[in-house]
Design a protein around this motif. Structure first.
Motif, PDB file in Angstrom:
ATOM      1  N   TYR A   1       0.828  -1.215   0.000  1.00 48.82           N
ATOM      2  CA  TYR A   1       0.000   0.000   0.000  1.00 48.82           C
ATOM      3  C   TYR A   1       0.863   1.267   0.000  1.00 48.82           C
ATOM      4  N   TYR A   2       1.848   1.316   0.898  1.00 49.82           N
ATOM      5  CA  TYR A   2       2.636   2.549   1.028  1.00 49.82           C
ATOM      6  C   TYR A   2       3.592   2.755  -0.140  1.00 49.82           C
ATOM      7  N   ASP A   3       3.830   1.716  -0.902  1.00 51.70           N
ATOM      8  CA  ASP A   3       4.712   1.874  -2.058  1.00 51.70           C
ATOM      9  C   ASP A   3       3.940   2.260  -3.316  1.00 51.70           C
TER      10      ASP A   3
ATOM     11  N   ILE B   1      -6.140  11.350   6.512  1.00 45.59           N
ATOM     12  CA  ILE B   1      -5.342  12.539   6.831  1.00 45.59           C
ATOM     13  C   ILE B   1      -4.766  12.371   8.225  1.00 45.59           C
ATOM     14  N   THR B   2      -3.521  12.777   8.390  1.00 47.63           N
ATOM     15  CA  THR B   2      -2.865  12.642   9.689  1.00 47.63           C
ATOM     16  C   THR B   2      -2.640  14.036  10.285  1.00 47.63           C
ATOM     17  N   ALA B   3      -2.330  14.076  11.573  1.00 46.97           N
ATOM     18  CA  ALA B   3      -2.201  15.358  12.283  1.00 46.97           C
ATOM     19  C   ALA B   3      -1.246  16.345  11.597  1.00 46.97           C
ATOM     20  N   PRO B   4      -0.039  15.902  11.173  1.00 49.26           N
ATOM     21  CA  PRO B   4       0.844  16.897  10.545  1.00 49.26           C
ATOM     22  C   PRO B   4       0.289  17.459   9.238  1.00 49.26           C
ATOM     23  N   GLU B   5      -0.602  16.687   8.582  1.00 52.09           N
ATOM     24  CA  GLU B   5      -1.202  17.174   7.341  1.00 52.09           C
ATOM     25  C   GLU B   5      -2.401  18.086   7.615  1.00 52.09           C
TER      26      GLU B   5
ATOM     27  N   PHE C   1      10.442   7.871  12.582  1.00 51.98           N
ATOM     28  CA  PHE C   1       9.951   6.596  12.040  1.00 51.98           C
ATOM     29  C   PHE C   1       8.696   6.870  11.207  1.00 51.98           C
ATOM     30  N   GLY C   2       8.650   6.364   9.990  1.00 51.89           N
ATOM     31  CA  GLY C   2       7.448   6.483   9.152  1.00 51.89           C
ATOM     32  C   GLY C   2       7.052   7.920   8.898  1.00 51.89           C
ATOM     33  N   PRO C   3       7.932   8.713   8.254  1.00 54.40           N
ATOM     34  CA  PRO C   3       7.689  10.153   8.144  1.00 54.40           C
ATOM     35  C   PRO C   3       6.631  10.577   7.117  1.00 54.40           C
ATOM     36  N   GLY C   4       5.990   9.650   6.432  1.00 56.49           N
ATOM     37  CA  GLY C   4       4.921  10.036   5.496  1.00 56.49           C
ATOM     38  C   GLY C   4       5.449  10.952   4.408  1.00 56.49           C
ATOM     39  N   ARG C   5       4.864  12.134   4.316  1.00 55.48           N
ATOM     40  CA  ARG C   5       5.323  13.110   3.302  1.00 55.48           C
ATOM     41  C   ARG C   5       6.518  13.932   3.773  1.00 55.48           C
TER      42      ARG C   5
ATOM     43  N   ILE D   1      13.465   6.949   8.920  1.00 56.76           N
ATOM     44  CA  ILE D   1      13.299   5.498   8.800  1.00 56.76           C
ATOM     45  C   ILE D   1      12.012   5.264   8.026  1.00 56.76           C
ATOM     46  N   GLU D   2      12.164   4.894   6.778  1.00 58.22           N
ATOM     47  CA  GLU D   2      11.002   4.808   5.882  1.00 58.22           C
ATOM     48  C   GLU D   2      11.118   3.580   4.998  1.00 58.22           C
ATOM     49  N   GLY D   3      10.058   2.798   4.941  1.00 58.51           N
ATOM     50  CA  GLY D   3      10.066   1.580   4.139  1.00 58.51           C
ATOM     51  C   GLY D   3       9.655   1.799   2.691  1.00 58.51           C
ATOM     52  N   SER D   4       8.930   2.869   2.417  1.00 57.99           N
ATOM     53  CA  SER D   4       8.375   3.062   1.072  1.00 57.99           C
ATOM     54  C   SER D   4       9.297   3.929   0.216  1.00 57.99           C
TER      55      SER D   4
ATOM     56  N   ARG E   1       8.580   5.256  -2.589  1.00 57.49           N
ATOM     57  CA  ARG E   1       7.802   6.394  -3.098  1.00 57.49           C
ATOM     58  C   ARG E   1       7.748   7.524  -2.070  1.00 57.49           C
ATOM     59  N   LEU E   2       7.500   7.154  -0.807  1.00 55.75           N
ATOM     60  CA  LEU E   2       7.439   8.197   0.225  1.00 55.75           C
ATOM     61  C   LEU E   2       8.822   8.772   0.510  1.00 55.75           C
ATOM     62  N   ARG E   3       9.875   7.945   0.377  1.00 51.44           N
ATOM     63  CA  ARG E   3      11.238   8.492   0.524  1.00 51.44           C
ATOM     64  C   ARG E   3      11.456   9.638  -0.457  1.00 51.44           C
TER      65      ARG E   3
ATOM     66  N   ALA F   1       7.690   9.294  16.344  1.00 49.80           N
ATOM     67  CA  ALA F   1       6.936   8.365  15.504  1.00 49.80           C
ATOM     68  C   ALA F   1       5.467   8.732  15.629  1.00 49.80           C
ATOM     69  N   ASN F   2       4.903   9.313  14.579  1.00 53.51           N
ATOM     70  CA  ASN F   2       3.483   9.665  14.589  1.00 53.51           C
ATOM     71  C   ASN F   2       2.724   8.740  13.647  1.00 53.51           C
ATOM     72  N   GLU F   3       1.722   8.082  14.174  1.00 49.24           N
ATOM     73  CA  GLU F   3       0.931   7.124  13.380  1.00 49.24           C
ATOM     74  C   GLU F   3       1.837   6.162  12.621  1.00 49.24           C
ATOM     75  N   PHE F   4       2.858   5.685  13.287  1.00 45.68           N
ATOM     76  CA  PHE F   4       3.753   4.685  12.707  1.00 45.68           C
ATOM     77  C   PHE F   4       3.462   3.303  13.298  1.00 45.68           C
ATOM     78  N   LEU F   5       3.408   3.235  14.629  1.00 42.32           N
ATOM     79  CA  LEU F   5       3.228   1.924  15.270  1.00 42.32           C
ATOM     80  C   LEU F   5       1.897   1.282  14.859  1.00 42.32           C
TER      81      LEU F   5
HETATM   82  N1  SAH Z   1       4.022   9.926  10.233  1.00 46.48           N
HETATM   83  C1  SAH Z   1       3.336  10.266   9.007  1.00 46.48           C
HETATM   84  C2  SAH Z   1       2.881   9.052   8.212  1.00 46.48           C
HETATM   85  C3  SAH Z   1       2.037   8.015   8.894  1.00 46.48           C
HETATM   86  S1  SAH Z   1       1.609   6.679   7.816  1.00 46.48           S
HETATM   87  C4  SAH Z   1       2.181  11.200   9.302  1.00 46.48           C
HETATM   88  O1  SAH Z   1       1.816  11.335  10.460  1.00 46.48           O
HETATM   89  O2  SAH Z   1       1.644  11.791   8.356  1.00 46.48           O
HETATM   90  C5  SAH Z   1       2.789   5.427   8.206  1.00 46.48           C
HETATM   91  C6  SAH Z   1       4.187   5.692   7.744  1.00 46.48           C
HETATM   92  O3  SAH Z   1       5.008   4.610   8.193  1.00 46.48           O
HETATM   93  C7  SAH Z   1       4.403   5.750   6.238  1.00 46.48           C
HETATM   94  O4  SAH Z   1       5.431   6.676   5.974  1.00 46.48           O
HETATM   95  C8  SAH Z   1       4.817   4.328   5.908  1.00 46.48           C
HETATM   96  O5  SAH Z   1       5.485   4.182   4.679  1.00 46.48           O
HETATM   97  C9  SAH Z   1       5.707   4.031   7.094  1.00 46.48           C
HETATM   98  N2  SAH Z   1       5.885   2.605   7.423  1.00 46.48           N
HETATM   99  C10 SAH Z   1       4.917   1.694   7.669  1.00 46.48           C
HETATM  100  N3  SAH Z   1       5.442   0.500   8.011  1.00 46.48           N
HETATM  101  C11 SAH Z   1       6.789   0.670   7.984  1.00 46.48           C
HETATM  102  C12 SAH Z   1       7.904  -0.189   8.269  1.00 46.48           C
HETATM  103  N4  SAH Z   1       7.719  -1.441   8.626  1.00 46.48           N
HETATM  104  N5  SAH Z   1       9.156   0.317   8.155  1.00 46.48           N
HETATM  105  C13 SAH Z   1       9.340   1.608   7.801  1.00 46.48           C
HETATM  106  N6  SAH Z   1       8.331   2.460   7.533  1.00 46.48           N
HETATM  107  C14 SAH Z   1       7.077   2.011   7.615  1.00 46.48           C
END
Ligand code: SAH
Length: 356
Positions: free
Chosen positions: A39-41, A53-57, A88-92, A115-118, A120-122, A151-155
């Protein structure tokens, strides 16, 4: 990869079907991990044109408050020259960009690690944070100099494992395909030994959810804070006391949808277990602050004053700014369901906003 009828990516559905056909059901955790990686890719999921939509957006104020919190920690720790901002998971990349701009006013100029897995998002993050370094995990982040982690909405995006009580005992919850669709069922192997004694006799159908990936990462963070100093902020939606039941949910185009329909085309999340994050801090021997509601935390840091100042400098946007403030802090919006918890390394100051 093949394009699906809805214009989406049908590749993952075919892969799951083949895999299940060849080797049998896959665990809910496996399903969620692969579906989210896919999905994230695939596309940028954020904002009104995306899925959620997330808080920073919602507003720059959110990232700014995080930047202030981190800069305050850094300042009170004696302004160590070498230090690292790690997200962790910085989204945009919006949160990091707003946080670092706010921190800059206090002389907080950390090295920036994402720390980003996608991939596309990188790329999206690179546009906002050209000086950052990207990582697959904490392992390659430098081991010298304190870490200021967010880490916001990452875990909530990490895969959960589920076990379910059946008439025959506890079983892992697994995903099968019935010829028409994917669906979760109880697996074959006994899982009784994974269940705490007090829950063993729960009624059939009871589901226990855990997130080994989140626990593992939180523990790794605790170990690093202990070794090199610093602090970590986790912000997510979740619960503060242990509970049972599946919290797995899927969102697509701002609507809740079936998590087992269209894998890879919707955002899968599960509520974060904040009691577990507290336990991990205890086990890892770092101080834990909170959890507190996101609304209370942001208000304690002065978000209302920031909103008033922004509204005054941009009168035409005043209404939007106040609406954004309300979304972030009101208990009936994000203010109560979303919670903030922090870890701090030995000798690092009490964090602002936790009432201590
Ligand atoms: N923190 C951002 C994005 C939240 S969405 C915001 O608040 O807007 C989740 C984020 O975590 C996305 O960037 C997604 O690509 C990343 N992510 C999800 N699982 C991951 C993993 N296992 N390793 C690294 N990044 C991951």
């Amino acid at each position: 990869m093949a394009e699906g009828e809805d214009g989406g990516d049908a590749g993952l559905e075919a892969v799951f079907k083949r895999l299940i056909g060849a080797t049998g059901p896959i665990s809910v955790a496996h399903y969620m991990a692969e579906a989210n990686a896919h999905y994230y890719d695939r596309a940028d999921p954020f904002g009104s044109a995306g899925d959620f939509i997330t808080a920073p957006e919602i507003s720059q104020m959110f990232g700014e408050m995080i930047g202030l919190w981190l800069a305050d920690q850094w300042q009170r720790a004696g302004k160590p020259q070498l230090c690292h901002f790690v997200e962790f998971g910085p989204g945009r990349g919006t949160l990091a960009s707003d946080a670092l701009r706010a921190g800059d006013k206090f002389g907080f100029h950390p090295q920036v690690h994402m720390i980003e897995g996608s991939s596309r998002l990188r790329q999206a993050q690179q546009l906002l944070l050209p000086g950052a370094t990207w990582h697959d995990g904490l392992d390659s982040v430098p081991r010298e100099g304190p870490l200021l982690i967010v880490a916001n909405e990452f875990l909530d995006a990490l895969p959960v494992r589920q076990i379910v009580r059946t008439e025959q005992g506890w079983r892992e919850r697994v995903v099968v395909h019935n010829g028409e669709r994917f669906l979760p069922v109880a697996g074959a192997r006994p899982m009784d030994s994974a269940v705490p004694a007090e829950l063993m006799d729960s009624p059939p159908g009871t589901i226990l959810e855990s997130c080994p990936a989140a626990s593992g990462m939180a523990y790794e963070i605790a170990m690093r804070l202990k070794a090199q100093g610093g602090a970590a902020l986790f912000i997510d939606y979740g619960y503060g006391a242990p509970q049972t039941g599946s919290t797995l949910q899927a969102v697509r185009a701002h609507e809740k949808v079936d998590p087992f329909a269209d894998p890879g085309l919707c955002d899968l999340t599960a509520l974060v277990d904040f009691a577990q994050l507290k336990q991990i801090a205890l086990a890892g021997d770092v101080e834990c602050l909170g959890p507190v509601g996101q609304g209370d935390w942001l208000m304690a840091l002065g978000i209302a004053q920031r909103a008033a100042a922004l509204a005054q400098s941009q009168p035409t946007k005043a209404q939007d700014i106040m609406t954004a403030l309300d979304r972030l802090v009101s208990p009936d919006q994000m203010g109560a369901l979303f919670k903030v918890i922090a870890y701090r390394g030995p000798g690092w100051p009490e964090g602002a906003g936790f009432g201590g």
